[in-house]
Motif scaffolding. Structure first.
Motif, mmCIF file in Angstrom:
data_model
loop_
_atom_site.group_PDB
_atom_site.id
_atom_site.type_symbol
_atom_site.label_atom_id
_atom_site.label_comp_id
_atom_site.label_asym_id
_atom_site.label_seq_id
_atom_site.Cartn_x
_atom_site.Cartn_y
_atom_site.Cartn_z
ATOM 1 N N PRO A 1 -11.827 -5.138 -7.488
ATOM 2 C CA PRO A 1 -11.984 -3.988 -8.388
ATOM 3 C C PRO A 1 -13.079 -4.157 -9.430
ATOM 4 O O PRO A 1 -13.838 -3.215 -9.692
ATOM 5 C CB PRO A 1 -10.595 -3.880 -9.029
ATOM 6 N N ALA A 2 -13.189 -5.337 -10.042
ATOM 7 C CA ALA A 2 -14.222 -5.549 -11.059
ATOM 8 C C ALA A 2 -15.613 -5.425 -10.451
ATOM 9 O O ALA A 2 -16.529 -4.866 -11.063
ATOM 10 C CB ALA A 2 -14.047 -6.919 -11.711
ATOM 11 N N GLN A 3 -15.781 -5.954 -9.224
ATOM 12 C CA GLN A 3 -17.071 -5.832 -8.546
ATOM 13 C C GLN A 3 -17.390 -4.375 -8.232
ATOM 14 O O GLN A 3 -18.516 -3.913 -8.443
ATOM 15 C CB GLN A 3 -17.047 -6.603 -7.227
ATOM 16 N N GLY A 4 -16.400 -3.672 -7.678
ATOM 17 C CA GLY A 4 -16.618 -2.274 -7.323
ATOM 18 C C GLY A 4 -17.001 -1.436 -8.528
ATOM 19 O O GLY A 4 -17.905 -0.603 -8.451
ATOM 20 N N PHE A 5 -16.336 -1.673 -9.641
ATOM 21 C CA PHE A 5 -16.642 -0.944 -10.871
ATOM 22 C C PHE A 5 -18.084 -1.199 -11.301
ATOM 23 O O PHE A 5 -18.825 -0.272 -11.645
ATOM 24 C CB PHE A 5 -15.672 -1.383 -11.967
ATOM 25 N N ALA A 6 -18.494 -2.468 -11.275
ATOM 26 C CA ALA A 6 -19.858 -2.823 -11.683
ATOM 27 C C ALA A 6 -20.896 -2.245 -10.725
ATOM 28 O O ALA A 6 -21.927 -1.720 -11.143
ATOM 29 C CB ALA A 6 -19.994 -4.341 -11.757
ATOM 30 N N ALA A 7 -20.608 -2.317 -9.415
ATOM 31 C CA ALA A 7 -21.566 -1.821 -8.421
ATOM 32 C C ALA A 7 -21.759 -0.316 -8.538
ATOM 33 O O ALA A 7 -22.886 0.191 -8.499
ATOM 34 C CB ALA A 7 -21.091 -2.186 -7.013
ATOM 35 N N GLU A 8 -20.659 0.410 -8.687
ATOM 36 C CA GLU A 8 -20.761 1.868 -8.768
ATOM 37 C C GLU A 8 -21.434 2.319 -10.055
ATOM 38 O O GLU A 8 -22.221 3.277 -10.059
ATOM 39 C CB GLU A 8 -19.360 2.477 -8.669
ATOM 40 N N SER A 9 -21.138 1.630 -11.157
ATOM 41 C CA SER A 9 -21.794 1.975 -12.422
ATOM 42 C C SER A 9 -23.293 1.784 -12.316
ATOM 43 O O SER A 9 -24.087 2.617 -12.773
ATOM 44 C CB SER A 9 -21.226 1.112 -13.557
ATOM 45 N N SER A 10 -23.702 0.669 -11.703
ATOM 46 C CA SER A 10 -25.128 0.388 -11.531
ATOM 47 C C SER A 10 -25.790 1.415 -10.625
ATOM 48 O O SER A 10 -26.895 1.905 -10.919
ATOM 49 C CB SER A 10 -25.307 -1.018 -10.946
ATOM 50 N N THR A 11 -25.133 1.759 -9.514
ATOM 51 C CA THR A 11 -25.687 2.750 -8.578
ATOM 52 C C THR A 11 -25.871 4.109 -9.246
ATOM 53 O O THR A 11 -26.931 4.735 -9.141
ATOM 54 C CB THR A 11 -24.762 2.903 -7.358
ATOM 55 N N ALA A 12 -24.843 4.564 -9.952
ATOM 56 C CA ALA A 12 -24.909 5.873 -10.599
ATOM 57 C C ALA A 12 -26.002 5.915 -11.660
ATOM 58 O O ALA A 12 -26.773 6.886 -11.736
ATOM 59 C CB ALA A 12 -23.552 6.214 -11.224
ATOM 60 N N ALA A 13 -26.085 4.868 -12.480
ATOM 61 C CA ALA A 13 -27.097 4.835 -13.539
ATOM 62 C C ALA A 13 -28.507 4.860 -12.950
ATOM 63 O O ALA A 13 -29.390 5.577 -13.444
ATOM 64 C CB ALA A 13 -26.907 3.592 -14.398
ATOM 65 N N LEU B 1 -33.477 -3.408 -6.107
ATOM 66 C CA LEU B 1 -33.540 -4.670 -6.852
ATOM 67 C C LEU B 1 -33.005 -4.483 -8.263
ATOM 68 O O LEU B 1 -32.215 -5.301 -8.764
ATOM 69 C CB LEU B 1 -34.983 -5.177 -6.880
ATOM 70 N N THR B 2 -33.437 -3.407 -8.914
ATOM 71 C CA THR B 2 -32.955 -3.122 -10.271
ATOM 72 C C THR B 2 -31.445 -2.914 -10.287
ATOM 73 O O THR B 2 -30.734 -3.465 -11.133
ATOM 74 C CB THR B 2 -33.652 -1.868 -10.822
ATOM 75 N N ALA B 3 -30.939 -2.121 -9.344
ATOM 76 C CA ALA B 3 -29.497 -1.875 -9.272
ATOM 77 C C ALA B 3 -28.732 -3.162 -9.016
ATOM 78 O O ALA B 3 -27.647 -3.386 -9.587
ATOM 79 C CB ALA B 3 -29.200 -0.848 -8.174
ATOM 80 N N GLY B 4 -29.285 -4.032 -8.165
ATOM 81 C CA GLY B 4 -28.631 -5.304 -7.879
ATOM 82 C C GLY B 4 -28.546 -6.206 -9.096
ATOM 83 O O GLY B 4 -27.513 -6.845 -9.350
ATOM 84 N N ILE B 5 -29.629 -6.264 -9.873
ATOM 85 C CA ILE B 5 -29.631 -7.100 -11.079
ATOM 86 C C ILE B 5 -28.637 -6.572 -12.106
ATOM 87 O O ILE B 5 -27.873 -7.333 -12.717
ATOM 88 C CB ILE B 5 -31.054 -7.160 -11.679
ATOM 89 N N ILE B 6 -28.623 -5.240 -12.284
ATOM 90 C CA ILE B 6 -27.667 -4.645 -13.232
ATOM 91 C C ILE B 6 -26.231 -4.924 -12.790
ATOM 92 O O ILE B 6 -25.373 -5.287 -13.601
ATOM 93 C CB ILE B 6 -27.906 -3.126 -13.348
ATOM 94 N N ALA B 7 -25.959 -4.768 -11.485
ATOM 95 C CA ALA B 7 -24.606 -5.006 -10.975
ATOM 96 C C ALA B 7 -24.206 -6.474 -11.136
ATOM 97 O O ALA B 7 -23.052 -6.778 -11.464
ATOM 98 C CB ALA B 7 -24.521 -4.592 -9.506
ATOM 99 N N LEU B 8 -25.148 -7.390 -10.911
ATOM 100 C CA LEU B 8 -24.862 -8.817 -11.075
ATOM 101 C C LEU B 8 -24.445 -9.126 -12.515
ATOM 102 O O LEU B 8 -23.433 -9.791 -12.769
ATOM 103 C CB LEU B 8 -26.089 -9.635 -10.678
ATOM 104 N N LEU C 1 -19.169 9.346 -10.346
ATOM 105 C CA LEU C 1 -20.534 9.416 -10.868
ATOM 106 C C LEU C 1 -21.564 9.214 -9.759
ATOM 107 O O LEU C 1 -22.603 9.876 -9.739
ATOM 108 C CB LEU C 1 -20.737 8.363 -11.957
ATOM 109 N N VAL C 2 -21.269 8.290 -8.829
ATOM 110 C CA VAL C 2 -22.194 8.053 -7.722
ATOM 111 C C VAL C 2 -22.304 9.302 -6.843
ATOM 112 O O VAL C 2 -23.400 9.694 -6.428
ATOM 113 C CB VAL C 2 -21.734 6.844 -6.882
ATOM 114 N N ALA C 3 -21.168 9.925 -6.541
ATOM 115 C CA ALA C 3 -21.193 11.150 -5.735
ATOM 116 C C ALA C 3 -21.969 12.247 -6.452
ATOM 117 O O ALA C 3 -22.739 12.993 -5.833
ATOM 118 C CB ALA C 3 -19.765 11.611 -5.441
ATOM 119 N N LEU C 4 -21.774 12.361 -7.755
ATOM 120 C CA LEU C 4 -22.513 13.347 -8.545
ATOM 121 C C LEU C 4 -24.009 13.052 -8.511
ATOM 122 O O LEU C 4 -24.837 13.950 -8.333
ATOM 123 C CB LEU C 4 -22.005 13.326 -9.985
ATOM 124 N N ALA C 5 -24.357 11.766 -8.654
ATOM 125 C CA ALA C 5 -25.765 11.364 -8.625
ATOM 126 C C ALA C 5 -26.385 11.640 -7.259
ATOM 127 O O ALA C 5 -27.550 12.042 -7.160
ATOM 128 C CB ALA C 5 -25.885 9.882 -8.975
#
Length: 447
Positions: free
Chosen positions: A261-273, A151-158, A191-195
């Motif tokens: 691309p903009a969505q993918g960037f936001a989703a991956e940043s949120s997942t990694a964080a 839920l947190t990752a989804g809100i951040i990605a949104l 970053l996601v792979a590292l995480a």
């Protein structure tokens, strides 16, 4: 003691094999969106994910401590006896691997992390009893993070998606510059792979450490895994990613066709964080669930999107079923150990080998399609319905309204001019018709 040593070896081998299956089952999710948007080629993405999983496994041991010194009560180890408890761990791993490979083959939504925890919990409940599980730790370190993190990752990605689109939006017909996000995805997916390496590889380290503590080869006061355990788990998960991950990642590239691309960037940043923060706190998360929440959130961040609740509900049900289903398989394996002792361990080992080989051979008979190799992350891309042409923004609506008003004013002016011209023409005709009779009368008089 010799039997205990043999079981420890079996536990280590089985734990590393689970680590291998984790590599090709979950790690590909890190590279799903850059494959979908064309930022990376599938084989390049898998190789990059494998290397970063290897590095990530060395960065933290907090999640390992949660497994080895958290969910299992150490006093239960002493009360039940080392050999029985090792057999219980072995049975739990069988439950996790069986469920992991079965869901991988059938394409059912699942989490390798919850399969592992479910198998261990189910086997411990059967072999040791309720006293063997620290339910407070399970609730705080596993269950609550599993509910809150996606839920947190989804809100951040949104929010990140909305911000990305608002910053790059253009109204003059020129390119909006969003193609640059495709290059940014290489960094965020890395970053996601590292995480993933900092979180998922740690779980196998925790299981092996728990087995070493059980037979007295490691002190319970020494919470950190040995260096050889860290290296073994890191290499194994990386190897699994490289050798098997491209099977799933190729499907993910087809399944996430709506991801921009903009969505993918936001989703991956949120997942990694989310995963990196949770790893630092010792929360044992499911990378699949966090990545799925991010993809859904990024989809909702695009204008005009709506949730396909049936698809989202199917994903959620899959999440909920994984832990109890793996617990049931682990419990059944542990039941054979309780009833038959060492013969039960032998039977479990044979059954596990038959199941693993059988599922692998079955997977080789079918080509990779969205029906037999679809994961949560790919499914989550379909949980959001996006229009072909998104509705206009408020500013675009104001611009369109201003243009419409200007057009209406211009048309009104043209109409007024046309009416004035028509009136002048009419007056001219009237004047001409009035002078024509007078002219004819004068001509008659002159004659």
């Amino acid at each position: 003691m010799e039997t205990a040593v043999l079981i420890v070896v079996l536990v280590i081998v089985l734990a590393l094999f689970f680590d291998f299956t984790n590599g090709f089952h979950d790690t590909a999710n890190a590279m799903a969106t850059p494959i979908a948007t064309g930022a990376l080629k599938p084989k390049t993405a898998v190789l990059l994910a494998a290397v970063l999983n290897l590095i990530g496994a060395f960065l933290s041991t907090e999640v390992s401590k949660t497994v080895s010194h958290g969910i299992i009560n150490e006093s239960a180890i002493l009360d039940s006896g080392a050999e029985l408890f090792l057999s219980v761990i072995f049975a739990g791993l069988i439950g996790a691997i069986t469920w992991n490979m079965l869901t991988w083959l059938l394409g059912l939504p699942s989490s390798s992390s919850h399969a592992l925890f479910g198998g261990l919990i189910g086997a411990t409940l059967v072999g040791v009893g309720f006293g063997g599980i620290d339910f407070g730790m399970v609730l705080s370190k596993i269950v609550l993070p599993a509910l809150i993190a996606p839920l947190t990752a989804g809100i951040i990605a949104l929010l990140a998606t909305k911000l990305a689109y608002s910053i790059t939006r253009r109204y003059d017909g020129k390119p909006d510059g969003r193609d640059g996000f495709r290059w940014g995805q290489i960094f965020t997916s890395s970053l996601v792979a590292l995480a993933h390496g900092t979180n998922d590889a740690q779980k196998t380290m925790g299981v092996i450490t728990l087995a070493l503590i059980t037979v007295g080869w490691q002190s319970s006061d020494h919470a950190d895994p040995y260096l050889w355990v860290i290296i073994a788990c890191a290499v194994t998960i990386a190897l699994g990613t490289y050798l098997g991950g491209w099977r799933i990642i190729r499907t993910l590239g087809k399944g996430l066709t709506d991801v921009k691309p903009a969505q993918g960037f936001a989703a991956e940043s949120s997942t990694a964080a989310t995963i990196l923060a949770s790893s630092a706190l010792g929360f044992a998360l499911s990378t699949t669930q966090v990545a799925s929440g991010s993809v859904i959130g990024s989809g909702l961040g695009r204008r005009g999107s709506t949730v396909r609740w049936r698809t989202a509900g199917r994903i959620a049900i899959g999440w909920l079923l994984t832990l109890p289903a793996a617990a049931a398989v682990g419990g059944l394996a542990a039941l054979l150990v309780v009833w038959l002792g060492n013969w039960g361990v032998a039977i479990d080992a044979v059954l596990a080998l038959v199941i693993i080989i059988g599922l692998y051979l079955r997977s080789r008979r079918n080509a990779v399609t969205s029906e037999n190799a679809m994961s949560d992350v790919a499914e989550s891309g379909h949980a959001i319905e996006l229009p072909d042409s998104p509705p206009p923004t408020r500013r675009q609506q104001r611009v369109a309204q201003a243009k419409a008003e200007a057009k209406a004013r211009a048309e009104a002016k043209d109409k007024a001019r046309a009416e004035a011209k028509a009136k002048r023409k009419k007056k001219s005709k009237a004047a001409k018709s009035a002078t024509t009779p007078e002219t004819s009368t004068k001509a008659e008089a002159a004659e």
